[in-house]
Scaffold this active site. Sequence first.
Site, PDB file in Angstrom:
ATOM      1  N   ASP A  28      97.237  14.287  36.613  1.00 50.71           N
ATOM      2  CA  ASP A  28      96.068  14.497  35.758  1.00 50.71           C
ATOM      3  C   ASP A  28      96.277  15.745  34.911  1.00 50.71           C
ATOM      4  O   ASP A  28      96.650  16.794  35.426  1.00 50.71           O
ATOM      5  CB  ASP A  28      94.800  14.630  36.622  1.00 50.71           C
ATOM      6  CG  ASP A  28      93.599  14.053  35.926  1.00 50.71           C
ATOM      7  OD1 ASP A  28      93.182  14.650  34.914  1.00 50.71           O
ATOM      8  OD2 ASP A  28      93.093  13.010  36.370  1.00 50.71           O
ATOM      9  N   SER A  97      90.011  11.614  31.274  1.00 46.76           N
ATOM     10  CA  SER A  97      90.353  10.772  32.428  1.00 46.76           C
ATOM     11  C   SER A  97      89.762   9.376  32.345  1.00 46.76           C
ATOM     12  O   SER A  97      90.390   8.408  32.752  1.00 46.76           O
ATOM     13  CB  SER A  97      89.810  11.402  33.717  1.00 46.76           C
ATOM     14  OG  SER A  97      90.516  12.552  34.042  1.00 46.76           O
ATOM     15  N   ARG A 186      83.939  23.466  29.174  1.00 39.76           N
ATOM     16  CA  ARG A 186      85.074  22.800  29.825  1.00 39.76           C
ATOM     17  C   ARG A 186      85.787  21.899  28.812  1.00 39.76           C
ATOM     18  O   ARG A 186      87.005  21.810  28.810  1.00 39.76           O
ATOM     19  CB  ARG A 186      84.549  21.969  31.007  1.00 39.76           C
ATOM     20  CG  ARG A 186      85.611  21.392  31.934  1.00 39.76           C
ATOM     21  CD  ARG A 186      84.887  20.788  33.139  1.00 39.76           C
ATOM     22  NE  ARG A 186      85.751  20.117  34.077  1.00 39.76           N
ATOM     23  CZ  ARG A 186      86.317  20.673  35.151  1.00 39.76           C
ATOM     24  NH1 ARG A 186      86.147  21.949  35.386  1.00 39.76           N
ATOM     25  NH2 ARG A 186      87.044  19.964  35.985  1.00 39.76           N
ATOM     26  N   ARG A 222      77.229  22.698  33.590  1.00 40.84           N
ATOM     27  CA  ARG A 222      77.577  21.331  33.994  1.00 40.84           C
ATOM     28  C   ARG A 222      78.222  21.228  35.365  1.00 40.84           C
ATOM     29  O   ARG A 222      78.023  20.221  36.071  1.00 40.84           O
ATOM     30  CB  ARG A 222      78.523  20.711  32.962  1.00 40.84           C
ATOM     31  CG  ARG A 222      79.803  21.506  32.760  1.00 40.84           C
ATOM     32  CD  ARG A 222      80.782  20.825  31.822  1.00 40.84           C
ATOM     33  NE  ARG A 222      81.516  19.780  32.508  1.00 40.84           N
ATOM     34  CZ  ARG A 222      82.407  19.004  31.928  1.00 40.84           C
ATOM     35  NH1 ARG A 222      82.677  19.138  30.641  1.00 40.84           N
ATOM     36  NH2 ARG A 222      83.061  18.092  32.618  1.00 40.84           N
ATOM     37  N   ARG A 302      79.767   9.009  29.038  1.00 39.46           N
ATOM     38  CA  ARG A 302      80.777   8.844  30.090  1.00 39.46           C
ATOM     39  C   ARG A 302      80.122   8.698  31.461  1.00 39.46           C
ATOM     40  O   ARG A 302      79.138   9.372  31.767  1.00 39.46           O
ATOM     41  CB  ARG A 302      81.742  10.022  30.078  1.00 39.46           C
ATOM     42  CG  ARG A 302      82.707   9.999  31.242  1.00 39.46           C
ATOM     43  CD  ARG A 302      83.947  10.790  31.011  1.00 39.46           C
ATOM     44  NE  ARG A 302      84.502  11.248  32.267  1.00 39.46           N
ATOM     45  CZ  ARG A 302      85.634  11.896  32.395  1.00 39.46           C
ATOM     46  NH1 ARG A 302      86.361  12.168  31.326  1.00 39.46           N
ATOM     47  NH2 ARG A 302      86.063  12.294  33.563  1.00 39.46           N
ATOM     48  N   ASP A 304      81.364   8.911  34.994  1.00 36.48           N
ATOM     49  CA  ASP A 304      81.554   9.474  36.341  1.00 36.48           C
ATOM     50  C   ASP A 304      80.552  10.556  36.714  1.00 36.48           C
ATOM     51  O   ASP A 304      80.058  10.585  37.840  1.00 36.48           O
ATOM     52  CB  ASP A 304      82.999   9.968  36.550  1.00 36.48           C
ATOM     53  CG  ASP A 304      83.469  10.984  35.521  1.00 36.48           C
ATOM     54  OD1 ASP A 304      82.776  11.168  34.497  1.00 36.48           O
ATOM     55  OD2 ASP A 304      84.536  11.597  35.724  1.00 36.48           O
ATOM     56  N   LYS A 377      89.010  13.275  42.032  1.00 36.14           N
ATOM     57  CA  LYS A 377      89.730  12.332  41.172  1.00 36.14           C
ATOM     58  C   LYS A 377      89.835  10.937  41.797  1.00 36.14           C
ATOM     59  O   LYS A 377      90.515  10.072  41.246  1.00 36.14           O
ATOM     60  CB  LYS A 377      91.154  12.850  40.879  1.00 36.14           C
ATOM     61  CG  LYS A 377      91.219  14.153  40.105  1.00 36.14           C
ATOM     62  CD  LYS A 377      90.846  13.989  38.644  1.00 36.14           C
ATOM     63  CE  LYS A 377      90.939  15.295  37.889  1.00 36.14           C
ATOM     64  NZ  LYS A 377      90.465  15.184  36.497  1.00 36.14           N
ATOM     65  N   ASP A 446      95.072  19.386  35.861  1.00 35.98           N
ATOM     66  CA  ASP A 446      93.805  19.249  35.158  1.00 35.98           C
ATOM     67  C   ASP A 446      92.714  20.140  35.744  1.00 35.98           C
ATOM     68  O   ASP A 446      92.087  20.920  35.030  1.00 35.98           O
ATOM     69  CB  ASP A 446      93.343  17.797  35.207  1.00 35.98           C
ATOM     70  CG  ASP A 446      92.071  17.624  34.412  1.00 35.98           C
ATOM     71  OD1 ASP A 446      92.132  17.753  33.176  1.00 35.98           O
ATOM     72  OD2 ASP A 446      91.018  17.403  35.021  1.00 35.98           O
ATOM     73  N   ASP A 487      97.439  11.177  32.422  1.00 41.49           N
ATOM     74  CA  ASP A 487      96.325  10.540  31.696  1.00 41.49           C
ATOM     75  C   ASP A 487      95.981  11.227  30.387  1.00 41.49           C
ATOM     76  O   ASP A 487      95.350  10.635  29.524  1.00 41.49           O
ATOM     77  CB  ASP A 487      95.092  10.421  32.604  1.00 41.49           C
ATOM     78  CG  ASP A 487      94.574  11.763  33.104  1.00 41.49           C
ATOM     79  OD1 ASP A 487      95.321  12.767  33.061  1.00 41.49           O
ATOM     80  OD2 ASP A 487      93.404  11.819  33.536  1.00 41.49           O
TER      81      ASP A 487
HETATM   82  O1  LIG Z   1      86.066  17.243  34.420  1.00 46.70           O
HETATM   83  C1  LIG Z   1      85.750  16.359  33.594  1.00 46.70           C
HETATM   84  O2  LIG Z   1      84.711  15.705  33.657  1.00 46.70           O
HETATM   85  C2  LIG Z   1      86.672  16.073  32.439  1.00 46.70           C
HETATM   86  C3  LIG Z   1      86.474  17.136  31.398  1.00 46.70           C
HETATM   87  O3  LIG Z   1      85.183  17.104  30.897  1.00 46.70           O
HETATM   88  O4  LIG Z   1      88.010  16.039  32.870  1.00 46.70           O
HETATM   89  P1  LIG Z   1      88.719  14.636  33.249  1.00 46.70           P
HETATM   90  O5  LIG Z   1      88.557  13.753  32.044  1.00 46.70           O
HETATM   91  O6  LIG Z   1      90.158  15.010  33.473  1.00 46.70           O
HETATM   92  O7  LIG Z   1      88.054  14.111  34.444  1.00 46.70           O
HETATM   93 MN   LIG Z   2      92.151  13.513  33.655  1.00 45.00          MN
HETATM   94 MN   LIG Z   3      90.007  17.114  32.971  1.00 48.01          MN
END
Ligand SMILES: O=C(O)[C@@H](CO)OP(=O)(O)O
Ligand SMILES: [Mn+2]
Ligand SMILES: [Mn+2]
Length: 575
Positions: A28, A97, A186, A222, A302, A304, A377, A446, A487
């Site tokens: 990552d 990601s 971030r 965040r 997004r 997640d 992750k 990452d 990624d």
């Molecule tokens: O931490 C996260 O949410 C993102 C950056 O905003 O990182 P990643 O896409 O690597 O998950």
């Molecule tokens: Mn990533």
């Molecule tokens: Mn990231």
Amino acid sequence: MGTSGFSWKLDDHPKLPKGKTIGLIVLDGWGEADPDQYNCIHVAETPIMDSFKKIHDVLAINIGYEFTVHTAPEKWRLIRAHGKAVGLPTEDDMGNSEVGHNALGAGRIYAQGAKLVDLALASGKIYDGEGFKYIQQCFDKGTLHLIGLLSDGGVHSRLDQLQLLLKGASERGAKRIRVHMLTDGRDVLDGSSVGFVETLENDLAKLREKGIDAQIASGGGRMYVTMDRYENDWEVVKRGWDAQVLGEAPHKFQNALEAVKKLRAEPKANDQYLPPFVIVDGSGKAVGPIVDGDAVVTINFRADRMVMLAKALEYQDFDKFDRVRIPKIHYAGMLQYDGELKLPSHYLVSPPEIERTSGEYLVHNGVRTFACSETVKFGHVTFFWNGNRSGCFNSEMEEYVEIPSDVGITFNVQPKMKAIEIAEKARDAILSGKFHQVRVNLPNGDMVGHTGDIEATIVACKAADEAVKMIINAIEQVGGIFVVTADHGNAEDMVKRDKKGKPQLDKTGNIQILTSHTLQPVPIAIGGPGLVPGVRFRGDMPTGGLANVAATVINLHGFVAPSDYETTLIEVVDH
Ligand SMILES: O=C(O)[C@@H](CO)OP(=O)(O)O
Ligand SMILES: [Mn+2]
Ligand SMILES: [Mn+2]
């Protein structure tokens, strides 16, 4: 699929055998960039990843470690991991990601959330959909609450989309609006929160001139408030809930600009981790708790880092924390965040319909899969990989293992994270002989890169390289194949640069640390004793990207990829 005549059966590859064990490693945040002191991958000792790039005349090389890596010059290349190659609106959009793992797993390029929301706002279709109509029902008597990341990073949300939605909702009857903002730092520079709040306050002031009661109601960083993921730490979501729904937080201010400036002035404070605050009126009363009859929209596209809040807002049965009061609201997500859970059930824009992912095909063709990462992750190699669906396709064919991440720390204090534990699980899965594909995500470059701590990121990159070594060693032992890729970029560039690529200085003459991802390409290496001699990267695909990896991996499992997949990166020449 429902399409008549559709079959999951993949054709046999004419030249590549089935049954090999493939170690599929996603590093990552591991891009390729010119070497300098801000390229932590370059500075770190990463002998394994370096070895893939070296030019060797022979197939099997001994790189001076206790095992041999089979590789060759035509078995390492760079692929695109940002912008249009992963379905983002423009070439200025860094990879991330979600889009990266979607592309890796699905083998096709889908217009992603950022782009779909842009289109829906531009055409106005967002206001004709079921989701908007659902929240609109509350506009007469209730308040419209908008919760999300205040940033122009384009990874989770975008400020211009929030601005358009504010305008559009107010023109369509919203009379009272409250924004619950989360500061970024971030995906964008630390400290940029102040400018974003100013922009938002200007917009809200204009709405107030038009007679709309519009204000910021609460906020927080965040990583400390609301945007946890994969159920790593529910306390994060609870802090947000208390501020947004209950109107309670340790810090109270009369305006958001003052809040952000004051909280940032605390020692070691930064945008990512600002404590929660609520905005109060002259009598100390919170200006915007969420109450019965209100409408709520989570504005991030997004998935997640919105799923946990979506559960708290939507689920009747919920035991992750004491919600104290469960307001009866009309809630919609900017998108539907989880296709399997159908969460949230109302949404403003339909998510990309990512279906027939490589994972699902392979399961239908007898390929047994093991996937593993640590919590932060874990969903990347499962949920994102499978097109934003939680759970496996067939629990008899697949095993997903999550290693608990450390909770409540920033990862620069623990830069090795769980890399070795992940590698051990992968090693054991490979040696067990039970799986054909062993897939991992190594988070270090990452997660530590996002902290902006250069020293720690160097340690992180070394740890990831050691984990790669352990997994490849196991692949060597079972006569398997490895595919190592990433990624998107992050750790390879930790400084903000000017157009000429020189580190950019701030007003005080200091370099500006880059905590975000980058626009850089990422490496992909293939090798291992199980690789048929004559397999090499094709020379006719200079613009190959992450979406080309799925067909490549399907080939290495011994199958021809589905015809609508992006083409494979490899060819088999006579040897
Ligand atoms: O931490 C996260 O949410 C993102 C950056 O905003 O990182 P990643 O896409 O690597 O998950
Ligand atoms: Mn990533
Ligand atoms: Mn990231």
